[in-house]
Every structure is written in C-alpha cells, then in structure tokens.
Scaffold this active site. Structure first.
Site, PDB file in Angstrom:
ATOM      1  N   GLY A 297       0.776  -1.242   0.000  1.00  0.00           N
ATOM      2  CA  GLY A 297       0.000   0.000   0.000  1.00  0.00           C
ATOM      3  C   GLY A 297       0.803   1.285   0.000  1.00  0.00           C
TER       4      GLY A 297
ATOM      5  NE  ARG B  58      18.133  10.874  -3.619  1.00  0.00           N
ATOM      6  CZ  ARG B  58      17.658  10.458  -4.798  1.00  0.00           C
ATOM      7  NH1 ARG B  58      16.889  11.231  -5.523  1.00  0.00           N
ATOM      8  NH2 ARG B  58      17.974   9.254  -5.239  1.00  0.00           N
ATOM      9  CB  ILE B  59      11.327  13.067  -0.103  1.00  0.00           C
ATOM     10  CG1 ILE B  59      11.543  13.458   1.365  1.00  0.00           C
ATOM     11  CG2 ILE B  59       9.891  12.635  -0.353  1.00  0.00           C
ATOM     12  CD1 ILE B  59      11.410  12.331   2.367  1.00  0.00           C
TER      13      ILE B  59
ATOM     14  CG  ASN C  78       6.122   8.434  -4.475  1.00  0.00           C
ATOM     15  OD1 ASN C  78       5.505   9.438  -4.832  1.00  0.00           O
ATOM     16  ND2 ASN C  78       5.555   7.242  -4.392  1.00  0.00           N
ATOM     17  N   PRO C  79       7.364  12.152  -3.544  1.00  0.00           N
ATOM     18  CG  PRO C  79       8.093  14.213  -4.312  1.00  0.00           C
ATOM     19  CD  PRO C  79       7.991  12.779  -4.714  1.00  0.00           C
TER      20      PRO C  79
ATOM     21  CD  GLN D 283       3.150   5.084   3.688  1.00  0.00           C
ATOM     22  OE1 GLN D 283       3.456   4.553   4.742  1.00  0.00           O
ATOM     23  NE2 GLN D 283       2.147   4.656   2.957  1.00  0.00           N
TER      24      GLN D 283
ATOM     25  CE  LYS E 138      18.724   9.180   7.553  1.00  0.00           C
ATOM     26  NZ  LYS E 138      18.722  10.159   8.669  1.00  0.00           N
TER      27      LYS E 138
ATOM     28  N   GLY F  19       7.580   5.072   6.469  1.00  0.00           N
ATOM     29  CA  GLY F  19       6.220   4.536   6.575  1.00  0.00           C
ATOM     30  C   GLY F  19       5.762   4.366   8.007  1.00  0.00           C
ATOM     31  CD  GLU F  20       7.364   0.125  10.282  1.00  0.00           C
ATOM     32  OE1 GLU F  20       6.911  -0.678  11.109  1.00  0.00           O
ATOM     33  OE2 GLU F  20       8.410  -0.087   9.644  1.00  0.00           O
TER      34      GLU F  20
END
Ligand SMILES: Cc1cc2nc3c(=O)[nH]c(=O)nc-3n(C[C@H](O)[C@H](O)[C@H](O)COP(=O)(O)OP(=O)(O)OC[C@H]3O[C@@H](n4cnc5c(N)ncnc54)[C@H](O)[C@@H]3O)c2cc1C
Lengths: 734, 328
Positions: free
Chosen positions: A461, A623-624, A626-627, A633, A696, A699-700
C-alpha cells in the site's frame, strides 16, 4: 507539504487499476474447478479438543471434504519459527488437538461453493476439555521474563534518579490493537502435479515460498507464490497465516484448487496483533531540565507457545542525551494468538510512554516541552556513542513549531479556550531506524524504448510500485510511463519482506545499481560498434536523458535506447543484481529517521469528546523519492495515531479469553469526520552513508510520536493525564 | 447455504398473513440489519417476505397537525422531508446521527424500530446470550459491560437498544400503527412499543409474530424551536451511542411549559425521563435547573462493573442537550 507543490508530483502508477477494480486481490483469483474452504474456529481459549462431529456437515450438498486434526495429513517437516524465540513451539492449524487460543482453526470445510462451505461449517460440532484461560496482562505481568538481548546499563540510573531535583515516576498501558487491513487474509492454492502455485496475501513472497517448501518438504523451485496487490497489511501479513497452510493442504487432499478466505469476524485471530503492554518509566532531571536518569521497564504479552518480543524500550536509550539509563524488557504468557509486528512495532508503544513522561516532566520543571527536548538533544547516538549518518531533528522542531504556531501556546494546562472547547497543544518526537537489507533486482532495457524492472518484493500500500518505478525512470532517463515494475512473484529476484520501512532503501538501491549495470552494458556494447560516437567514452561522460543516450555536452550524439539496441542487433539488454550493502562503513554510524509532531486538540470537556483539529508533522527521512507517496504515508501515520490515541482497543472477555469486537463496527478506527487539518513538512536531509539512494524509511516513522502528542495535548487542554490508551469519553468524564 | 424461500407480498394484510403462517418467516425491508444477522447465523429464517415494494413509504401531514411517516420510507428520505425538518427537526437530527449515508439510504423506518441489539455477545455464536438463545445465559452482565444498560436491565439481559431514531420518537410521543395478521389494525404508544428484558429478552417489543408496522404517527407539538438530539460516541460518525439524549422544551418567556427527555444507549428501550420532565414544568429554563433534571434522571441508575461512567456521561449529556434545546 503544500497541495500545489504536490499536484505537480507523479501519482501512483497503480492508482488507475486500483480505483477501476482492475487490480486483482487474492480472494479474486480463481482456477477451473476451484473449491472453497471455510474455517471452523475454536470457541475456547485453552484446552483440548475432545471430539469433532462432522457427519451432519458432510451430508450437505456440495461438501467435498472436511479436514480436522483427526484426518489432516501431517506436515513433512514442521518447523518452529526461530524469529519467535529459541524455545518456540510451532503452531500449525489442524496438526494438534491442543487449543492455544480462542479462534484457533479446528476444521476446514471444503465445498463446491463458498455458501455451501460456510453453511456446512456451521454444522460441525466440536466438544472440548476446557481449561481456564489467562489472557489479561494485568494478571500475569509479574510473571514476565526477559526477552531479547540483555542491554547494558548506562551509568548509575537508580542513584541518579534518587538524587534528581525533579522526578517523574509513572505507569502507562496500551491495550491489544489489531491491524484491521481492508483485505482479509486469503490464499488460493493449486497443485499441478508436483508444482504448486499459491496466491497469498503476504508481505513477503519469498518467505511464504520457503515456509511451504520447508513444512511440506517440497523443493523451492517447484513452488510459485504470487501476491501482486495487497489491500493493506501493516505487519499482519509478515508471517504465513493458517489460510496459507490450509489451502495448500486442502488442495492436495482434494486434488482441486482451493481458496481459503478469512471472514472479517474470523480475522482477529488469523494473525497476531500489537501486544498489550504495561510500561513503568522514571525520569529524573536537574532544575535546568537536563536529564540525568531514565529508567524504562516494559512488559508485553506473548502467547503460550511462542516468545514474540518487540522493542518498547529502545527509544529511551537513543532519543535523548542522558548519562544514566536502564531499560528492562519482559514478556509474559497469555492464552492468545502470538502477537505480531504492527506498524511502528514497539517504538510507537515506547514513545507513548517516554514522550508522555517527558511532557509530564516539562510541567514539573515549568519548562516548555519543546525547550526541554532541545536541552536534551542527542547530537550523537547516546546508546552507541556513534555519530548519526544524518539527523535533522532540530530543523524538524524548528520548522514544525513555526508552521504550527507553537509560540502561541500558553504554558499552563486549561489555559486556552475556543468557545465551549478547551484547546490544547501537544508535541512529541518520533524516530525509526533506517534499516537496509540485501536485495535483488533485474532490469531489462527493450528495443521499444521501455524498461522492465523486476524484484520479488511486495507493495502493501505505501506505493512501492510507484517509488521503485521512479527510481528506475530517473536512473535510466526514461519517462515514468515507459517503466514497468513487476513484483509479488517468488520467481523474481528475491527481496526481503516488506516490513520495517526498509523497502525503498533496500529494493530501491538494488534497482538503482542494477539499472546502472544495464546502462554500462548498453554503453559497452555500443562503444564496440564500428564508428560509434561512444567509442572510448567513459561512462561518467555519458548521460541518459529523455529515452536517449548522449555524450554530456554533445546533444548531437544522442541516440535512443531502441536505436542503439537495433544497431547492435540486440532485442534487449538485461542484468540481475544483488546488493551487498557496505555494512562496514554504515556500522560506524547510527542511522535513523526523525520527526517532530505538533498537535492541537479541542476537547468538549463536559462530555469527554476530543477532536484532533490540527497536526503538523515534520519529517527528516533523507532524500524523498516519491513526494506524494511520502506525504500520504505521513498523513496516514497521523490518522493511525488518532486511532491509537483515541479509539483503538481489542476488547477481550478474559473469563473466556475471547475477542469480543472482531469487526469494523465494534473495533473503531478513525472515520473522515475524525480527521482535521494535517500538514506535512519534509526537512531536507542529505545522507551519503545510509545507502546509495540517501533515502530512509518513513512509513512507520509518521506514527511514532502521534499518540503521545495527542495525549500531551489533551493534558494541556484539560489537566487530565490519561496514561491508559485509548482516551475515550469515559476516561475524561471520570 | 441455509436455504430460504423468498416471497413478495402484494398488500400489507397479505404480508402479515404470510409471515404469521410460518414461525421461521421474516419480513425483509432494507435488509441492512436482517441480512447481516443471517450471514452471522444469528437469525436463521427459512422464508423471507419482501415488503419493500408495498406502498407504505409516504410521509404526510396528519389531520390536526403532526406527521405520519410510512414504515417503508427510507431513513434518509424521512430525515430530509420538509415536514419533518420543519416541525420535528430533532427527529431529522437523530436519524442523521445514525449509521452512514449508505445505510440510511437503504434502511427503512419500520426496520429501524425493529433492529436488534448490538451487544457483542448477541453477535458471537461462541458465547451465551439469552436474547439469541433463550436459557443460555447473559455473557455481558458480568463480562464486557461498557456498552450495556444502566436502567431496566434484568439478570437475563443487559443489552441496550441501538437506535437513534427511536430515542427521538420516544420523546415525541409517537404512535406505531400495526397491521395484524387477522386483518385488524392497532395503535401502540411508542413508549410501550419496545419492552424491558425481564425474563424474556428474546422479545424486543410488543409486536406478535406476523404483526407489520405500517406507519408511525407523530402528534403535533410546540417543540420545534427548542429541541436537540445529542449523541455521544467513541468516534465522530459511524458508531453507536454510548449515551444519547433527545431533549425538547416548550418555552413561554423563559419558563418551561412542557419538556421531553429520552435517552438512548442506557436501556433495552429508549428511556423516557418522565420524572425529570414533570420536574421541569413551570421552572425557568436555566442551566442549574437542567442540571437538577439531569441528576434526577440518573438517580435510579444501576451501573454494571464497566459502565459506571454512563451515569456521569448521561447526566452531563442531559444537561447539555437541554441547554442546547433552550438556547441557554
Ligand atoms: C454498520 C451499521 C451501523 C449502524 N449504525 C446505526 C446507528 O448509529 N444508529 C441507528 O439508529 N442505527 C444504526 N444502524 C442500524 C440501521 O438503522 C438499521 O439496520 C436499519 O434501520 C434497519 O432497517 P432495514 O429496513 O434495513 O431493516 P431490515 O434489515 O430489512 O429488517 C430488520 C428487522 O425488522 C423487521 N421489519 C422490517 N420492517 C418491518 C415492518 N414494517 N414491520 C415489522 N417488522 C419489520 C425485519 O423482519 C427484520 O427482523 C446501523 C446499521 C449498520 C449495519
């Protein structure tokens, strides 16, 4: 992030398939002659099965077979799961007459249709020799035993606490919580001679394949496990569930493909849950707010047959600079299903205690909670003494506070109002380890100018399809729509299970490196061609842009990937690659993501209603890539945190050890009306050490501080400190 | 699967006869409750009589004021009907605080009155429940009782009625019109419609098997300007009430001429607070008075081990609802 900035960012590559129903979830797969298995679950929590009567059920139309522990073929090689303790005893459905938890599968009815199976299942009669179950952590918290590696004591925490100027000594509790993903656990299994194909709801196709290979004694090569789309999992599908085993078993016994799907009501015991926990925490500080002692003791429940343990106390060792720290982690046995990792396992529970306790301390000290955190800011990892590979937490605090308007907070509790609502501001800090695991991928460049990227990971997801496609598209210089990413197939190059927020970093690194290998291969082939403009040109001087390859600064040399392949008479170039992360270099550093969460609540105090009206979530996670996905998330983390803080609670009748709210009407998660404004900030963070991508996991992370932030805001609004989650109206009207 | 026959009734009398003829037959209207109960194996009819096409879905004015709402009018249509919104806004509020838009679009008024309790023991075939299986015992009384009753329960059942709409109807002195299988029609006062569990909790209300609700009448009143429905629940929407209050007052220069108070989530039926209503008559509409009325109402409450909080919560909810109703 601002909505306008996000609009320009790429959307989910699988979004269209999902909203149009084209994405196929496990229970939707079928084979010719498919039969349906329906589970019968135990109604007692502890004891043995005296007898199972199936005669009446067997007579029903459509029934093909009923499997129980009496007639189910034994597993070839039943293996305990070493992740769940050295002394763990395996639990396999139908392999024993022993009942370990209420809701344990005791029979599976296989019939031509789902309805026939379900009806016949209602006629199976099970009798038990019942024993008294124990499921309340309060009853067994004193019987806890050490779990995990013992960790060193730092300094002299007890003495330091005794001598501290200002002290907090409190206890927090969190009830059992369930993942409640939309998609139920399901398996469709088909034997074709010796070959086995399994569609399974899972976070790790490789893991399921290995589990089946071991326990059934089959060659791994003969098994294919597929999980193309997962309708949410949050940890609940990190370990094979009874449906997996039973569908495979039933398909072998009936010589037909078999589908087993858990019903919503049954699902609460299909898999584990966030364990119930009780945490005692002592914090001592000097008058200036400098911490001099943290003592954090946690106990959580496990099952009677396995030692599941998650790390609640680790956060107290690393989040703040403190010379004297002792942590103590225990688990204790209950007659329940074994717990399992659930989004931000351990850390979110520990953070609720630590970050609430720090808030309590701030009032005793009369120091602003943000200031208190800055006073004790850890410049290096206090636990290992190592520097952080990167840590922009200070900047998260600064930007978050500014956007939120933290300076408008009045220090006293009960000091802010909006009409009949009491207003409260709370904050908390989040952190999550930046982990990395070896991972494999295959990248193929094709003559039509497209790329196929493959890796045996899953997308539960968070947007892995999109994020990995973006990494490949950027590396290969191809538009996103020219990249196809295939995952969820155990025959693809292996990747770790999707858990611990490692996927983007681990699989992403593999894909990026593999794409580079393919680029080099393409260049090497081309440069050997006679009269190629690329002859002798080193890779560093070549760029891949807009589907073409060209020498930097010489646009006239551009050739499309397709042209290069056809000039060299090749249909494609492909490479498979496994990363070997340089753990040596990484090991010199502490690696983690960080975040600061600022929460506004409005409390209708009279009737105990809390609304989380505003949250600012500031994140530093490298680094992001997928903005939009990252924004989503972090918002999801807030929504989850609102559920955990205010409503989530698996209700158990401890007299019978049974979960009593196993459905989405009784187990409350937030609805749209519960969610106020959520703003996300991504603080730039450069990191060349953590992994080749510099990314990094996040998601959590986005959940970790939220429950404490909300509880702290509720205290600020009302002066009531709720230490036992969830904060429901009854706890505020008292 | 559990086989059942499906019939469609041509007229109300017909429907009543069909169901009366078979003790395992049920009416089906919107199906939002019955179908769930069938899937869970809690209700096991072998015959369904579809009443959804009977022409019982009108909402109309009654001679002499008031409104009649058809048993088969959808919850959504009822709540949004101009007559209801204008003269009985509290009923609209109550309906709209229940379930979700999708469910309200399917749910009928008759079905809403007839919905079964949400007690988790009633829903779990693995536990005892006298309402589901008479004689098996009550799981909730000494078990998880956070959602259970504080008024009118018995040793055999502590379940609460889950409806919001019914709480407003109880406060509004509604009357239920019933078509009996023998062709007669009768009227049941709303406050007599649902019953207390006593020793037969399997029986939710005053209907006999085969009795069909045709409509619900709400008599004219002067509460429209000063009424309020307050629902307190564990989340903002899509949850059953921990406690709810339908409160209405008729004011004359700040003095209460008449009052109505009914509570949801506290008993096996919508709980009318008649004593508090009488207490309020002739008093000034002010917070202190409302607080007294609230305390009076809760005086007879008998909490279970996990629902003591409902006393204070209900007390505050009553005071709040009355204040909102009276705008003080
Ligand atoms: C998830 C969920 C949440 C909900 N939340 C709420 C809530 O917060 N508040 C609330 O008030 N309600 C709530 N509801 C309940 C909902 O209001 C009821 O399900 C609905 O009103 C039932 O109406 P129906 O027409 O679908 O009844 P059906 O399911 O068709 O019938 C229910 C019962 O009534 C009988 N019946 C139906 N019509 C008649 C009649 N005319 N005469 C005699 N007997 C009849 C049937 O035989 C059956 O036994 C919720 C329901 C669900 C599923």
């Amino acid at each position: 992030m601002m909505q306008d900035d996000l609009k320009k960012q790429p959307s989910r590559v699988d979004g269209r398939a999902k909203v149009t129903g084209k994405a196929t979830y496990i229970a939707e797969f079928r084979f010719p002659e498919l039969a349906y298995g329906y589970l019968v679950q135990s109604t007692i929590a502890r004891g043995t099965i005296r007898d199972i009567e199936t005669a009446e059920a067997e007579k029903q139309p459509g029934v093909v077979k009923i499997l129980t522990h009496k007639n189910a073929a034994k597993l070839a090689n039943p293996q305990a799961d070493e992740d769940f303790g050295e002394k763990s005893r395996p639990f396999f459905a139908l392999m024993t007459d022993r009942v370990l938890f209420s809701g344990q599968p005791v029979a599976v009815v296989i019939a031509d249709t789902f309805e026939q199976a379900r009806y016949a299942a209602s006629l199976v009669k099970v009798s038990y020799n019942e024993e008294k179950p124990s499921t309340d952590i309060r009853d067994v918290m004193d019987k806890g035993f050490a779990s995990g590696r013992p960790r060193p004591v730092r300094g002299t925490p007890d003495e330091a606490f005794a001598a501290a100027d200002v002290k907090v000594d409190v206890e927090y509790s969190i009830p059992i919580e369930h993942h409640n993903a939309m998609e139920p656990h399901a398996t469709v299994a088909n034997w074709d001679g010796e070959r086995l194909t399994v569609y399974d709801k899972t976070q790790g196709v490789t893991g399921v394949r290995n589990y089946l290979a071991t326990n059934f004694g089959i060659d791994r090569e003969k098994i294919t496990v597929l999980s193309p789309f997962v309708g949410g999992a949050f940890g609940a599908a990190l370990r094979p569930t009874p449906n997996t085993l039973l569908a495979v078993l039933a398909a072998r016994e009936t010589k037909r493909p078999v589908k087993v799907v858990y019903s919503r009501r049954q699902l609460a015991t299909a898999h584990g849950y966030r364990p119930a926990s009780i945490q005692k925490i002592k914090i001592g500080a000097d008058k200036a707010g400098k911490l001099n002692s943290i003592i954090h003791e946690a106990v959580h429940n496990t099952s009677s047959h396995e030692d599941f343990s998650e790390d609640l106390v680790g956060i107290s060792r690393t989040l703040y600079a403190c010379p004297n720290v002792r942590t103590d982690a225990k688990i204790t046995r209950t007659d329940l299903q074994t717990p399992l990792w659930m989004r931000a396992p351990g850390t979110v529970s520990g953070a609720f205690a630590l970050e609430s306790a720090l808030d309590e301390l701030s009032y005793k000290l009369k120091i602003d909670p943000l200031e208190l955190r800055l006073i004790n800011y850890a410049e290096t990892d206090p636990d290992s003494g190592r520097p952080f590979s990167s840590k922009e937490l200070r900047e998260c605090y600064r930007q978050g506070a500014e956007k939120f308007g933290w300076k408008d907070r009045k220090p006293e509790p009960r000091s802010m109002r909006d009409g009949r609502f009491m207003v409260g501001y709370g904050l908390a800090t989040g952190t999550w380890g930046a982990f990395l695991a070896p991972s494999s991928a295959r990248v193929t460049l094709k003559a039509d100018g497209t790329a196929l990227v493959e890796s045996g990971t899953t997308d539960i997801g968070p947007g892995t399809y999109t994020t990995i496609s973006l990494i490949a598209s950027r590396q290969l210089g191809l538009p996103l729509e020219k990249v196809t990413f295939k995952l969820g197939d155990s025959n693809l190059p292996a990747a770790p299970s999707q858990g611990g927020s490692i996927t983007t970093a681990s699989v992403g690194s593999a894909v990026q490196e593999c794409a580079q290998i393919v680029q080099k291969e393409l260049l090497s082939v081309e440069s050997k061609r006679e009269a190629s403009p690329f002859s002798g040109v080193p890779f560093e001087n070549v760029e891949f842009v807009d589907g073409s390859v060209r020498i930097k600064g010489r646009p006239e040399t551009a050739m499309t990937i397709g042209e290069i392949l056809s000039r060299n008479g090749l249909p494609e170039v492909t490479a498979t690659h496994t990363t070997r992360p340089d753990f040596g270099e990484r090991a010199k550093y502490a690696t983690a993501s960080h975040g600061a969460q600022f929460v506004e609540v409005k409390v209708d105090e009279d009737i105990g209603i809390v609304r989380v009206t505003r949250v600012v979530q500031a994140t530093a996670a490298g680094r992001i890539i997928n903005p939009k996905g990252a924004h989503s998330q972090e918002m999801g983390g807030v929504v989850w945190g609102i559920g955990m803080a205010l409503m989530e609670h698996t209700e158990i009748d401890h007299r019978i050890g049974r979960i009593m709210n196993p459905n989405l009407a009784g187990y409350h998660v937030p609805v749209n009306a519960d969610i106020g404004a959520i703003e996300t900030i991504f603080v730039p963070e450069e990191d060349t050490i953590v992994n080749p991508l510099g990314a990094k996991g996040l998601g959590e992370l986005g959940l970790v501080g939220i429950p404490a932030g909300i509880a702290n805001a509720v205290y600020h609004a009302t002066g009531i400190r709720v230490r036992d989650l969830p904060i429901t109206p009854d706890k505020l009207v008292g | 699967m559990r086989p059942f026959a499906f019939k469609r009734a041509a007229a109300p009398a017909d429907a009543a006869k069909l169901v009366a003829a078979n003790k395992d037959a049920r009416f089906i209207a919107g199906g939002t409750n019955l179908v769930d109960l069938m899937k869970e194996g809690i209700d096991r009819p072998n015959e369904l009589v579809d009443i959804s096409r009977l022409s019982l879905s009108v909402v109309r004015s009654l001679a002499g004021g008031g409104v009649s709402i058809g048993a088969l009018a959808r919850n959504t249509d009822t709540a949004n009907h101009p007559l209801v919104k204008k003269d009985f806004p509290m009923l609209s509020q109550a309906i709209l605080s229940g379930a979700s838009p999708q469910i309200r679009n399917m749910a009928t008024n008759g079905g809403n009155l007839m919905q079964r309790t949400r007690c988790s023991y009633f829903y779990d075939l693995g536990t005892p429940c006298n309402k589901r299986q008479p004689g098996s015992g009550c799981g909730a009384k000494d078990g998880l009782s956070r959602y259970s009753a504080i008024f009118g329960w018995s040793d055999s059942c502590v379940a609460v009625h889950p409806s919001d709409m019914c709480v407003a109807l109880a406060a509004l002195d509604a009357v239920v019109n019933v078509q009996s299988p023998d062709g007669r029609e009768r009227k049941i006062k709303f406050t007599d419609f649902h019953r207390l569990p006593l020793n037969s909790p399997e029986k939710d209300n005053a209907l006999n098997h085969g009795d069909l609700i045709t409509s619900i009448d709400i008599p004219k009143n002067n509460f429209a300007a000063n009424s309020y429905y307050l629902k307190i629940r564990d989340r903002s929407s899509y949850a059953f009430a921990l406690v709810s209050v339908a409160a209405a007052v008729e004011l004359d220069k700040g003095v209460i001429k008449q009052a109505r108070i009914a509570l949801g989530g506290v008993a096996h039926k919508p709980w009318r607070a008649s004593e508090a209503e009488r207490f309020l008559v002739g008093k000034k509409a002010e917070p202190g008075v409302f607080q007294q009325a609230a305390e009076l109402t809760l005086r007879g409450a008998k909490p279970l081990s996990e629902n003591k909080y409902k006393i204070k919560l209900a007390e505050r909810a009553i005071a709040r609802a009355l204040r909102r109703a009276a705008n003080v």
